[in-house]
Enzyme design. Structure first.
Site, mmCIF file in Angstrom:
data_model
loop_
_atom_site.group_PDB
_atom_site.id
_atom_site.type_symbol
_atom_site.label_atom_id
_atom_site.label_comp_id
_atom_site.label_asym_id
_atom_site.label_seq_id
_atom_site.Cartn_x
_atom_site.Cartn_y
_atom_site.Cartn_z
ATOM 1 N N GLU A 81 0.830 -1.212 0.000
ATOM 2 C CA GLU A 81 0.000 0.000 0.000
ATOM 3 C C GLU A 81 0.868 1.267 0.000
ATOM 4 O O GLU A 81 0.561 2.236 -0.691
ATOM 5 C CB GLU A 81 -0.959 -0.043 1.202
ATOM 6 C CG GLU A 81 -2.092 -1.050 0.951
ATOM 7 C CD GLU A 81 -2.541 -1.807 2.189
ATOM 8 O OE1 GLU A 81 -2.208 -1.375 3.313
ATOM 9 O OE2 GLU A 81 -3.223 -2.840 2.034
ATOM 10 N N GLU A 138 -4.599 -9.050 3.647
ATOM 11 C CA GLU A 138 -5.272 -8.669 4.893
ATOM 12 C C GLU A 138 -6.516 -9.497 5.214
ATOM 13 O O GLU A 138 -6.864 -9.672 6.383
ATOM 14 C CB GLU A 138 -5.659 -7.188 4.856
ATOM 15 C CG GLU A 138 -4.476 -6.250 5.088
ATOM 16 C CD GLU A 138 -3.842 -5.732 3.815
ATOM 17 O OE1 GLU A 138 -3.934 -6.439 2.780
ATOM 18 O OE2 GLU A 138 -3.257 -4.640 3.840
#
Ligand SMILES: CCCCCC(=O)CC(=O)SCCNC(=O)CCNC(=O)[C@H](O)C(C)(C)COP(=O)(O)OP(=O)(O)OC[C@H]1O[C@@H](n2cnc3c(N)ncnc32)[C@H](O)[C@@H]1OP(=O)(O)O
Ligand code: NAI
Length: 721
Positions: free
Chosen positions: A116, A136
């Site tokens: 990210e 995640e």
């Protein structure tokens, strides 16, 4: 040596500030790292001598994501304030919206928060074979730091939803093809190329691209909606009970409909809700529990080194032996497979070939690798080849005398360093090694069926097994992609022993008048892939009948003696193996409940005669779950009390990987602690008063319930390890 934790910034004469994350071993984004990143980006943005910025990670690993320990801290305290605000402040304002160009120099891995951060940079340069992904969902949360918004904008919506929903990482090579990576360079050129790229952007020679503002890979709204519809179907199929799989699609959609920034805000809001969910608690627990299994006191901390294991003999080419041989071959370990006659040997070899071909046809193995694996297999009918093996794994039928004789023979034919392992599922290792003088190298290597696919390897040590042998077997287990869990020696070891009340409780309920297909359906709704009756069909009822007396001998005080299995076998129903058990098995179709089995159940009910007043009991689904799984928790308590496992979380991992207990419930002990020992104790007490001593709460459970302690908190000194 102390770990070097922090973020550094070096500004070169070229005007490029290199910001480096250091937090071994994976450069995870712990709070000081996030604070350090904010400080350095602020500094770099303000300094006049900085024209461009490169972000990288120390020691060949870019970043393994947000520090998962923080999630655990949130779970323990319920305090969300320890979660930093990053998505806007750091990732949008300080990074993506910075006027100075930022290039990510990626090596090794960029996962979760790591990827990210890289996606918030204006370009990404990578070394070959880096692992890129947003895993995640495996932790019960959704990607943060704007990951739900930037990945679709960089690789396209269909690919992004696929990567996110399946937590599938890609290589930097694939990343380059997809547009996630702008350049692929050798590791030695990573920093110089990244610096140059950053300066090229600063000087207008390369575009200044902000991922969140891109729309070119999203397609039209109707195209996007069609992709999201497919994603919703996929989520329903692969994770019907997981909130994060469904939530992440809503968050992605928000960004498509209302723009990336709006998506980032929704992502942060949903993330904070999900991080507190029971699913996240269970999955984060499993993450750390799995890693904890690698730490075995007096074994992994004893300064020992695993010895190389290059050649392994497997005795018995049946169901287990052929699976074990397959697993070894796939990891380039030479295998000698021994059988009793040419016919059985050929059958064993054919099964290995079938296993390997199956992987090729499912696209999981290349033809080349399959050929290489099979070239390492040698079938034998005597012990000549055993003279230079490093390990033997015995997987012959469950017969004490046969195993004792084999081990006695092995002592003569194998070299003195050779590890002597047995895949027995029930027999005491001390009994197996009774006739040998090699008790220090005898160990249990308990694989689960199908052995080439199931990831749990229960390593059973007796009080004589040497730490070196345990370490060696752990290393082999990891090499063949298993998760080794070291346990103590008792009938059924940790997994089978903990779960032996599972089938018994189901039989008791059926004999009390509860419909067996309803029981299976309630248990699968709870999250186990198979209910107890279908599991029995799969294992084969012959095995069930054979191991029953072994358990009865040691745990007879808490057994429910059900005639059902014997009656079933008498009626010609062996299980899946002969196409008939509680269900009917036909090639190419799903197992179908067989209504004609109900007459067998009726016969059993007549014999046990336990229905109160001769009438079926009435129970809710919740009561069914409790009557089946609380006895399992009760046995888990005894396993903990006797020190059969090192730590409670080892039993959680063993239950998840060996029995497919739902990982999102964190494993058997974690789940029980979530419910609370007091409640479980009281329910078992009530059940034992109504239905007998099968449900009698164990001493350990009673003690934890009265003292208000969690089951996972061990204080027993009665360790078998
Ligand atoms: C406001 C907050 C928003 C947050 C949004 C967000 O971005 C969320 C995330 O980033 S969540 C984290 C996503 N990352 C992952 O899920 C990666 C998890 N790690 C792994 O998959 C593997 O560890 C690996 C591939 C990075 C490395 O594998 P191995 O080399 O096999 O090593 P290992 O698994 O044994 O790990 C070594 C030790 O490192 C610890 N560890 C790994 N990753 C993390 C992490 N992200 N946070 C904390 N600790 C991590 C691991 O526990 C091992 O520790 P030991 O004490 O040595 O057992
Ligand atoms: N079936 C299962 O799901 C599991 C079984 N186990 C254990 O694994 C072991 C093997 O079980 P299965 O593979 O199911 O049995 P199996 O019956 O399928 O295979 C046993 C094989 O051993 C061979 N054999 C017997 N004596 C031999 C000898 N002296 N030398 C070489 N080969 C010999 C037989 O010919 C047969 O092919 C048992 O100890 C069992 O308890 C462990 C975990 C799971």
């Amino acid at each position: 040596m102390a770990k070097k934790i922090g973020v550094t910034m070096d500004v070169g004469n070229d005007g490029v500030a290199v910001i480096t994350i250091s937090n071994p071993p994976v450069n995870s984004l712990a709070s000081p790292i996030i604070a350090g990143l904010k400080e350095k980006f602020r500094d770099a943005n303000q300094r006049n001598d900085v024209r461009a910025i490169v972000l990288t990670g120390n020691n060949g690993r870019f970043c393994g994501g947000f520090d998962i320990n923080v999630f655990q801290q949130v779970h323990k305290t319920g305090d969300l304030s320890v979660m930093p605000e990053v998505s806007v402040d750091l990732v949008c304002n300080l990074m993506e919206d910075s006027r100075k160009p930022l290039v990510a120099a990626v090596e090794g891995l960029a996962l979760g928060g790591g990827l990210e951060l890289a996606m918030a940079c204006h370009a990404r340069v990578s070394a070959p074979k880096a692992q890129l992904g947003l895993p995640e969902l495996t932790l019960g949360v959704i990607p943060g730091f704007g990951g739900t918004q930037r990945l679709p904008r960089l690789v396209g919506l269909a690919k992004a939803t696929d990567m996110i929903l399946l937590s599938k990482s890609i290589s930097s090579e694939e990343g380059q093809k997809l547009g996630l990576i702008d350049a692929l360079v050798p590791p030695g050129e990573l920093l110089s190329t990244s610096r140059k790229w950053a300066l090229d952007i600063a000087d207008g020679r390369k575009p200044f691209l902000r991922s969140l503002h891109r729309t070119d890979k999203i397609g039209s709204l109707s195209e996007a909606r069609a992709i999201l519809k497919n994603s919703r179907q996929l989520a329903k199929k692969i994770a019907p009970k997981m909130p994060q799989h469904h939530a992440v699609i809503e968050v992605i959609e928000e960004g498509i409909v209302h723009g990336g920034y709006s998506g980032v805000l929704k992502e942060a809001e949903v993330f904070r809700q999900l991080v507190l969910s029971d699913t996240a608690k269970g999955l984060v627990h499993v993450f750390f529990a799995q890693r904890a299994t690698s730490k075995v006191p007096n074994v992994t901390d004893a300064g020992l080194k695993p010895r190389p294991i290059k050649k392994v003999a497997v005795i018995g080419g049946g169901l287990m032996g052929s699976g074990i041989a397959t697993a070894l071959l796939l990891s380039n370990i030479r295998v000698v497979l021994k059988e009793i006659n040419p016919e059985y040997l050929m059958k064993g070899i054919k099964t290995v070939e079938g296993n390997i071909k199956g992987l090729v046809s499912r696209g999981k193995l290349t033809q080349d690798k399959a050929g290489k694996a099979l070239s390492l297999l040698k079938g034998v009918l005597d012990y000549t080849e055993f003279k230079d093996v490093d390990m033997v794994i015995e997987a012959v039928i469950e017969n004490i005398q046969l195993k004792q004789n084999i081990f006695k023979e092995l002592e003569k034919v194998c070299p003195p360093h050779c590890i002597l392992a047995s895949n027995t599922s029930t027999i005491d290792l001390n009994v197996i090694g009774e006739k040998t003088n090699s008790k220090d190298r005898i160990v249990g290597a308990h694989f689960f069926s199908p052995a080439h696919l199931m990831t749990l390897l229960e390593i059973v040590r007796s009080e004589n097994t040497s730490p070196q042998v345990i370490l060696d077997l752990m290393a082999v287990g990891k090499a063949i992609k298993k998760v080794p869990v070291v346990v103590g020696n008792c009938i059924g070891f940790a997994v089978n022993r903990t779960f032996f009340p599972y089938t018994q409780a189901a039989h008791m309920l059926a004999n009390l008048g509860v419909d067996l297909f309803r029981i299976d359906s309630v248990i699968t709704s709870f999250g186990l892939p198979l209910g107890p009756f279908q599991l029995g069909d799969l294992a084969g009822h012959g095995i069930g009948l054979a191991v029953g007396p072994i358990y009865a001998k040691v745990y007879g005080d808490r057994m429910f003696r059900s005639p059902l299995t014997e009656l079933l076998l008498k009626s010609g129903r062996n299980g899946k193996i002969n196409g008939r058990g509680y269900y009917i098995y036909e090639k190419g179709s799903k197992p179908k409940p067989d209504p004609s089995v109900l007459s067998v159940v009726e016969e059993s009910r007549k014999l046990t005669n336990i229905m109160p007043g001769g009438k079926p009991i009435s129970v809710t689904d919740k009561e069914i779950v409790e009557m089946i799984l609380f006895p399992v928790v009760n046995e888990a308590c005894r396993v903990l009390d006797e020190g059969v496992v090192i730590r409670a979380s080892d039993l959680d991992i063993a239950s998840v990987l060996g029995m497919s207990f739902p990982s999102y419930r964190g494993g058997i002990v974690f789940w029980a602690d979530m419910i609370g020992p007091k409640y479980i104790y009281e329910r078992l007490k009530e059940m034992s008063e109504t239905y007998g001593s099968f449900f009698k709460p164990s001493r350990y459970l009673e003690e934890r319930a009265t003292k208000g302690m969690p089951l996972s908190e061990l204080k027993s000194s009665r360790s078998r390890l």
